[in-house]
Design a protein around this motif. Structure first.
Motif, PDB file in Angstrom:
ATOM      1  N   ARG A  77      -3.678  -5.781  17.713  1.00 40.69           N
ATOM      2  CA  ARG A  77      -2.897  -6.946  17.286  1.00 40.69           C
ATOM      3  C   ARG A  77      -3.009  -8.072  18.312  1.00 40.69           C
ATOM      4  N   THR A  78      -3.151  -9.281  17.793  1.00 42.38           N
ATOM      5  CA  THR A  78      -3.302 -10.471  18.623  1.00 42.38           C
ATOM      6  C   THR A  78      -2.031 -10.738  19.427  1.00 42.38           C
ATOM      7  N   MET A  79      -2.219 -11.246  20.656  1.00 43.02           N
ATOM      8  CA  MET A  79      -1.100 -11.661  21.492  1.00 43.02           C
ATOM      9  C   MET A  79      -1.288 -13.128  21.872  1.00 43.02           C
ATOM     10  N   VAL A  80      -0.195 -13.785  22.196  1.00 40.81           N
ATOM     11  CA  VAL A  80      -0.218 -15.192  22.583  1.00 40.81           C
ATOM     12  C   VAL A  80       0.016 -15.279  24.090  1.00 40.81           C
ATOM     13  N   GLU A  81      -0.576 -16.290  24.716  1.00 40.85           N
ATOM     14  CA  GLU A  81      -0.448 -16.443  26.167  1.00 40.85           C
ATOM     15  C   GLU A  81      -0.218 -17.899  26.527  1.00 40.85           C
ATOM     16  N   ALA A  82       0.645 -18.120  27.505  1.00 40.31           N
ATOM     17  CA  ALA A  82       0.884 -19.455  28.050  1.00 40.31           C
ATOM     18  C   ALA A  82       0.485 -19.461  29.521  1.00 40.31           C
ATOM     19  N   VAL A  83      -0.258 -20.481  29.930  1.00 42.64           N
ATOM     20  CA  VAL A  83      -0.724 -20.603  31.313  1.00 42.64           C
ATOM     21  C   VAL A  83      -0.345 -21.987  31.832  1.00 42.64           C
TER      22      VAL A  83
END
Length: 296
Positions: free
Chosen positions: A146-152
């Motif tokens: 399952r896809t995950m979201v990331e913030a950088v």
């Protein structure tokens, strides 16, 4: 020599545990609930169901495997190893809580209360956990990624989530920022931004989607696309409301430039594990290279 697999059982404290921790004794907890029209027997029943599920899972771990146990509030201090197989015993949200701390380790979701939990991410009965672990060890289990979201941030901080990220003010004040996606750019004063995955599109994101009667096609749990929604954007001479939802394609991103003294970014509702953002910082949101590996 490679290490033997380690089953890491993840759980959260029951409501009964919290009541005893807060009030000290069973009697005091019973009195507290009675004043609010509730019976402690109901709370104890759910506590017993969790205990029974934990015992079933423990009994099902192959005898040659190593074992560990971690409570949800300690996840940010627990060190997962590459040989770990995570067994999440609890609600669907528990899988989301643990996913952000993993680096490809498989997750077996166990549902201790099917009458309460939908079981989307915890599809297995407690008594089936041992069979699933053995099947995984033999290479016979199905892995759903399952896809995950990331913030950088522009100073190198990073945060992942399985469902969604929230970017906004830590209180109920308006969040001020400039949002950019592709050629679209707009200055906002809003209640914050939600950006997440197809898994999250069954929860908070879907609520935002339904409330505005959006025509945006929500992504599927395994698709690489993300979606995002601005909450309660305010129209003014300096702020707009035309760029408030969209899809983040596989190789694209959403960029937020902070114009408030302080904003926060947290994932999957865990406000205690948040990144703090100050004026002028840039936050880039996109698909994470890590994916949840859910054992079916």
């Amino acid at each position: 020599m490679s290490l033997r697999p380690r089953a890491v059982v993840v759980h959260r404290r029951s409501e009964y545990d919290d009541l005893i921790g807060r009030h000290g004794t069973h009697g005091q907890a019973e009195f507290y609930l009675a004043q609010r029209g509730r019976k402690i027997a109901d709370v104890q029943q759910r506590h017993a169901a969790l205990d029974a599920a934990m015992a079933e899972v423990s009994a099902g771990v192959p005898v040659q495997w190593r074992r560990a146990e971690v409570e949800r509030t300690d996840l940010d201090r627990f060190v997962f190893g590459p040989e770990d197989v995570v067994v999440a015993v609890g609600q669907d949200g528990l899988v989301a809580n643990v996913a952000k701390y993993l680096a490809g380790q498989p997750v077996v979701g166990v549902n201790p209360e099917p009458q309460w939990n939908p079981g989307v991410l915890v599809p297995h009965a407690p008594e089936a956990a041992g069979v699933v672990l053995v099947a995984y060890a033999r290479g016979a289990a199905v892995i759903e990624e399952r896809t995950m979201v990331e913030a950088v941030t522009d100073d190198g901080q990073a945060l992942r989530a399985l469902n969604e990220l929230f970017i906004g003010h830590p209180t109920h004040q308006s969040a001020r920022y400039v949002i950019q996606t592709g050629e679209r750019q707009e200055r906002h004063s809003s209640s914050g931004i939600l950006a997440g995955t197809g898994t999250g599109a069954t929860g908070w994101l879907r609520s935002a989607w339904q409330e505005r009667r959006s025509d945006l096609p929500l992504p599927l749990p395994t698709s690489p696309e993300l979606c995002w929604f601005v909450r309660e954007a305010w129209p003014s001479p300096a702020t707009g409301t035309s760029c408030t939802e969209g899809i983040i394609a596989d190789t694209h991103s959403l960029v937020v430039s902070v114009e408030s003294d302080r904003l926060v970014c947290f994932g999957d509702g865990i406000e205690a594990d948040a990144m703090s953002l100050s004026w002028g910082q840039r936050l880039t949101i996109g698909r994470s290279a890590s994916r949840l590996r859910l054992v079916r």
